[in-house]
Design an enzyme around this catalytic site. Structure first.
Site, mmCIF file in Angstrom:
data_model
loop_
_atom_site.group_PDB
_atom_site.id
_atom_site.type_symbol
_atom_site.label_atom_id
_atom_site.label_comp_id
_atom_site.label_asym_id
_atom_site.label_seq_id
_atom_site.Cartn_x
_atom_site.Cartn_y
_atom_site.Cartn_z
ATOM 1 N N CYS A 13 0.808 -1.223 0.000
ATOM 2 C CA CYS A 13 0.000 0.000 0.000
ATOM 3 C C CYS A 13 0.841 1.272 0.000
ATOM 4 C CB CYS A 13 -0.958 -0.024 1.185
ATOM 5 S SG CYS A 13 -2.328 -1.193 0.941
ATOM 6 N N ASP A 46 -15.395 5.550 1.199
ATOM 7 C CA ASP A 46 -15.527 4.316 1.956
ATOM 8 C C ASP A 46 -14.649 3.223 1.377
ATOM 9 O OD1 ASP A 46 -16.902 2.801 4.061
ATOM 10 O OD2 ASP A 46 -18.499 4.266 3.752
ATOM 11 N N ASP A 47 -14.666 2.066 2.033
ATOM 12 C CA ASP A 47 -13.771 0.979 1.662
ATOM 13 C C ASP A 47 -14.225 0.228 0.414
ATOM 14 O OD1 ASP A 47 -11.825 0.955 3.958
ATOM 15 O OD2 ASP A 47 -13.714 0.844 5.045
ATOM 16 N N ASP A 87 -11.483 -5.160 2.485
ATOM 17 C CA ASP A 87 -12.512 -4.141 2.310
ATOM 18 C C ASP A 87 -13.918 -4.702 2.509
ATOM 19 O OD1 ASP A 87 -10.685 -2.160 1.844
ATOM 20 O OD2 ASP A 87 -10.813 -2.267 -0.341
ATOM 21 N N HIS A 135 -7.873 -11.463 -14.898
ATOM 22 C CA HIS A 135 -7.356 -10.818 -16.098
ATOM 23 C C HIS A 135 -5.873 -10.551 -15.890
ATOM 24 C CE1 HIS A 135 -7.490 -8.558 -19.819
ATOM 25 N NE2 HIS A 135 -6.864 -7.553 -19.228
#
Length: 347
Positions: A13, A46-47, A87, A135
């Protein structure tokens, strides 16, 4: 250049764009008519998105992917998957399906990709979900993550910004993964420090989320790239303030030491720039400031819990083996949105 350096150049992150930049871009996007079944979109930061299908069922949609932050491909796959699944748990939901998102160099050993996908697949299975496809594209660097669909009852989801004055703020994991992984990339993190960070990053927030369902939860988010303070700022949503007790925040053993050695990330400094107008530190050591601004990968849940039930909730989280702690409380809006009170020592 060695394979090790090529594979792990700095990710997790810490690779996210800064929250301030993203907010500016999202504000410019065109907005169509409001769909009454869209319970949560990007407006609240929001998540995940939540869309109501029936009176008893809503779907939770999210995705997350990033470059490696550790050298072992299998471990990276586990971490990236746990981070993406988080999430759904931050919304109070259950994971149902996941799709792989893969960027991989054509000239790199495909066995590395196989190990990444194995780690991700095992983590989705541990979450009770099904991996149903994905993908891939050829790229000049490795990136991996998931697009995830979950389910939640429309009346029992956890938005991130509905906390109330008096709520306890409870954090379910220790902070410090960004700092420790940064030290690890240059060979300065101890084996024990890296093991602690990896154990935390590969732990699903599944148990914490399920325990929360038995209690009155007003707000919840997972702490990731925007740091503890950045995500707390989003939770407060300009409506309330918060007091954080730095000596109660759970911190990984070596994180403060490495912060004092300046094993810091550019993302951490972007986080400081983002929240500096909203946070006041009172006698907080530099290292602790950096820990609170450290971008977390697959971090814990930050929960705003009703004070009458929060003590029992915290006890349940600890009984489940989580390093959960009350780190502060939401208060009426004051001069400083977030007041961080100093500590005698780090824990």
């Amino acid at each position: 250049m060695s394979e090790k350096i090529v594979f792990c150049k700095g990710g997790g992150c810490t690779a996210k764009l800064g929250a301030g930049v993203l907010s500016h871009i999202l504000e410019q996007l065109p907005k169509g008519p409001r769909d009454e079944n869209l319970l949560i979109g990007f407006e609240s930061r929001d998540d995940a998105a939540v869309y109501k299908l029936t009176e008893d069922l809503a779907i939770v949609q999210t995705l997350d992917f990033f470059p490696p932050m550790v050298d072992d491909p299998y471990t990276f796959g586990r971490i990236a998957a746990a981070n993406a699944l988080s999430d759904v748990y931050a919304m109070g939901g259950e994971v149902r399906t996941a799709l792989n998102i893969v960027c991989f160099p054509e000239d790199m050993d495909l066995n590395i990709l196989g190990e990444i996908l194995r780690g991700g697949s095992e983590t989705v299975l541990a979450a009770g979900g099904s991996l149903v496809g994905g993908h891939s594209i050829a790229d000049d660097g490795v990136k991996y993550g998931l697009s995830v669909t979950g389910v939640v009852h429309p009346d029992r989801m956890y938005p991130n910004n509905q906390g109330r004055p008096g709520d306890w703020l409870i954090l379910t994991k220790k902070l410090g993964t960004g700092i420790i992984c940064t030290a690890g990339r240059i060979g300065e993190a101890s084996e024990g420090a890296m093991a602690e960070a990896v154990a935390s990053m590969t732990t699903l927030n599944k148990d914490a989320s399920r325990i929360c369902r038995d209690y009155e939860i007003h707000g919840c988010t997972d702490v990731t790239g925007f740091s503890f303070l950045g995500h707390l700022h989003e939770m407060l949503d300009g409506k309330h303030s918060a007091v954080i007790h730095a000596d109660q925040v759970p911190v990984m053993e070596k994180a403060a030491e490495y912060a004092d050695e300046f094993y810091l990330t550019a993302a951490g400094q972007r986080n400081r720039n983002y929240v500096e107008g909203f946070v006041r530190f009172e006698q907080v050591p530099f290292a602790m400031e950096e820990v609170l601004l450290d971008p977390q990968t697959s971090g814990g849940l930050l929960i705003a819990a009703a004070p009458g039930q929060a003590g029992e909730l915290l006890a349940r989280l600890r009984e489940a083996g989580l390093p959960a702690a009350k780190v502060g409380e939401i208060v009426e809006k004051g001069d400083a949105e977030i007041l961080v009170k100093g500590c005698a020592e780090l824990i």
